[in-house]
Design a protein around this motif. Structure first.
Motif: not given
Length: 698
Positions: A8-11, A33-34, A454-455, A475-483
């Motif tokens: 779990i990221s903690k921005p 931020a995450a 988890i962001d 944030l779209e489009p989603y994919g590898a590197g931009n889940s």
């Protein structure tokens, strides 16, 4: 719990606050931020989407040679064969290039291998057949980079070959007229992550010339977007441009087969994102190749008659349902095999059967890699020869692993995360042993565990609204590197839980404070979930808008759920009191009474412990374990007294207890005769305090 570890990221709160002050909504600011985007300027750049491909295709090595040879073939009226692949990337690549060549008046042949009969990649029989049909030039798309012998064979027939591919190269490249692959070592094209259809698109743009680039990109970006999403390419750089523009153009595409497939899948007229392409559209196209009918999908995408397209789309969806049934049967059989494997054979799952469907083993390998947190190798056997499909886990490089075992293989190809190979049945046992040793060595003995990234945990559940969820579309489009963003709700309460969809899914109602959330957990039963109403849980999920009977509501699409690792207010107070006792701090008379347990409660706790630890060491998350043990111990203040009982057992040498973070390791110590619990200094202190308190009373 599906995943053993949640990351779990903690921005930083100040970063989220800065982005919010610049006008970015709460959820979007939290995700940015995450992911390390902490300034308004950085956010604007991160969310920017290019409208065109800015890197010249001519920067790709051998692109000039490919263009020259293809243009000569078009002008001289030669017959051009396009040799594709049977997955979504290969099919969209084939259709994209064929559509362009035919628009130039070229006479074309199409060849897509049949997965079962032909296997992956180039084959001499197919090449001979194309030559016999009059082809003088063959262009490969999404394949060919490892087909050195086959290209030599084509050359011997007088059939020129242009290879376009995006897979990893072997040390020696095919001796073709041109080899266009951004992964070849001497190619300085700056973006290395194009799918096969991305390379085919760049070839078409190069053939059309700079003046036609915009028009050609507008026509073909949707096909390229579908192939790029399906092949799980990194969603950055040119791929992000291809997919974002392709999704935007999707409702207006000239390819009637795409409209027919959208209609048959129930998506026509609805907003389409990368999620719908990846989980609804792509599996239907892929099903054709998996079930040995890739030409059906290509026919659909090439169709120009709406009625014919609708018929083909229906057949494609029927094939997909058939594929799903076959997949479930193979998965069940594979799990049965895994249960019989020795522990040293579970670092890499190497499984085989003559009963499996060759076209479906790859997708089952993906399921097994996720379930067992290791690379999986599924081998379909026929007449002593195995056709294998493998999938990676935890970033493990499959291509390098297969190369290290190449002396046991008849051939192999693919890339780091997914590959195929051919092996003699007699070599499978040796391959299993060596691959398992290789995986353990490559991982330095530290095998990956199933983990979920988890962001962020949601700290302000009251701010989670439909408008906030809509803002995430930036944030779209989603994919590898931009889940797709994943969130967590920690310390929530399960208000209700019920089975839906004929018992295949779960519907839950979660609450935290005054906030209430509806949640859906797909493909999970109540028994598998292990959660009951009233439980305190941590939930990991996607956020989505759910429309049912014309009403749109906020819904959590659960990815995982676990007994909460965060203490409630009461649990936190109990643990603080326990630590105060252990540290010799002040304990009031009321607190002393809460801590003191009866002999029967200690006995009940010990019996439960002994029963659990009889089989050996126990490794669990500490808080959930304490809660479960407390239920068995029973009585008032059971959580507090159970925590103290474990501490007493540890101090008396009955158990070994080690706590690190949220995790706890627990085991029984060898018996040393009768042990006097009352001699424990913590219990002595409680008795002394109780005696003093009685003495102070009038």
């Amino acid at each position: 719990m599906k995943f053993k570890k949640w990351n779990i990221s903690k921005p930083e709160e100040r970063d989220v606050a800065l982005l919010r002050s610049a006008g970015y909504p709460y959820l979007l600011s939290t995700v940015l931020a995450a992911r390390g985007v902490t300034t308004p300027e950085g956010a604007a750049e991160y969310l920017e989407r290019d409208r065109s491909l800015t890197i010249s295709p001519m920067l790709m090595r051998d692109m000039d040679k490919a263009v020259s040879r293809i243009q000569r073939a078009i002008s001289d009226g030669e017959t051009i064969a396009v040799f594709g692949d049977y997955d979504v990337d290969g099919i969209t690549s084939t259709v994209l290039l064929l559509d362009y060549l035919k628009s130039c008046g070229a006479h074309c042949l199409r060849y897509i291998p049949r997965r079962i009969e032909d296997g992956y990649g180039l084959s001499k029989d197919a090449i001979k057949g194309l030559h016999n049909q009059g082809a003088t030039l063959m262009i490969t798309v999404d394949c060919g980079i490892t087909g050195n012998d086959e290209v030599d064979f084509a050359n011997s027939l007088g059939l020129d070959v242009v290879v376009t591919d995006h897979h990893e190269c072997k040390e020696e490249l095919p001796r073709a007229v041109a080899v266009v692959d951004p992964h070849r070592p001497d190619c300085h094209y700056p973006f290395k992550h194009l799918a096969g259809c991305g390379v085919a698109l760049k070839l078409v743009l190069a053939l059309g010339g700079e003046n036609r680039e915009d028009a050609l990109f507008a026509r073909y970006c949707t096909l390229a977007a579908i192939g790029t999403i399906a092949d799980v390419m990194r969603m950055e750089g040119e791929n992000r441009t291809i997919v974002s523009c392709g999704l935007e153009a999707l409702p207006h595409t000239d390819f009637v087969g795409i409209h027919a497939l959208l209609k048959e899948a129930g998506l026509l007229g609805k907003p389409i994102t990368s999620i719908q392409i990846g989980f609804v559209l792509s599996p239907r196209i892929n099903a054709a190749g998996r079930m040995g009918a890739a030409d059906l999908a290509a026919d659909l995408l090439e169709a120009d008659d709406p009625a014919q397209a609708e018929l083909l789309a229906k057949r494609l969806c029927d094939l997909n349902r058939e594929r799903q049934a076959v997949e479930q049967a193979i998965c069940a059989d594979a799990i049965g095999q895994i249960e019989k494997l020795r522990s040293e054979e579970r670092s890499a799952l190497v499984l085989s059967s003559e009963a499996w469907h060759q076209g479906v083993v790859g997708i089952v390998a993906s399921r097994l890699s996720e379930k067992y947190s290791c690379p999986s190798f599924m081998i379909y056997l026929k007449d002593g020869t195995g056709k294998g499909s493998c999938r990676s886990y935890g970033g493990f490089n499959l291509f390098a692993a297969l190369d290290a075992c190449s002396d046991l293989l008849e051939g192999f190809g693919g890339h780091e995360l997914a590959a195929g190979f051919t092996i003699q049945e007699s070599n499978i046992d040796a391959f299993r042993q060596r691959m398992n040793r290789y995986v353990r060595s490559a991982m330095d003995g530290e095998l990956p565990v199933s983990s979920l990234d988890i962001d962020a945990a949601i700290t302000s559940p009251g701010e989670v609204t439909l408008d906030q969820v809509e803002s995430l579309s930036h944030l779209e489009p989603y994919g590898a590197g931009n889940s797709r963003p994943v969130f967590a709700l920690l310390g929530a309460t399960v208000d209700s839980i019920q089975s839906v969809g004929q018992g295949r899914h779960l519907k839950l109602r979660l609450s935290k404070g005054t906030s209430r959330f509806d949640a859906i957990f797909f493909s999970v039963t109540e028994e598998e979930c292990g959660i009951t109403a009233g439980s305190r849980v941590d939930a990991a999920f996607y956020l989505q808008a759910n429309t049912f009977r014309g009403t749109t509501t906020l819904q959590l699409q659960l990815i995982d759920i676990r007994p909460s690792l965060t203490p409630s207010r009461h649990e936190a107070a109990d643990l603080e009191l326990l630590h105060r006792l252990l540290d010799g701090g002040p304990v009031s008379s009321q607190e002393t009474a809460r801590l003191r347990a009866s002999r029967e409660q200690y006995a009940a706790c010990w019996v439960a412990l002994e029963r659990q630890l009889r089989q050996g060491k126990l490794e669990e998350e500490r808080l959930p374990y304490l809660r479960r043990l407390a239920v068995r111990t029973g009585g008032n203040e059971s959580f507090l007294r159970t925590a103290l009982a474990l501490t007493v057992f540890q101090e008396r040498g009955l158990i070994s207890l080690h706590v690190q973070g949220d995790a706890m390791t627990l085991c029984l110590n060898p018996a040393r005769g009768k042990v006097d619990l009352n001699a424990c200094p913590y219990l002595v202190r409680l008795r002394d305090a109780a005696n003093r308190n009685r003495g102070d009373q009038p």
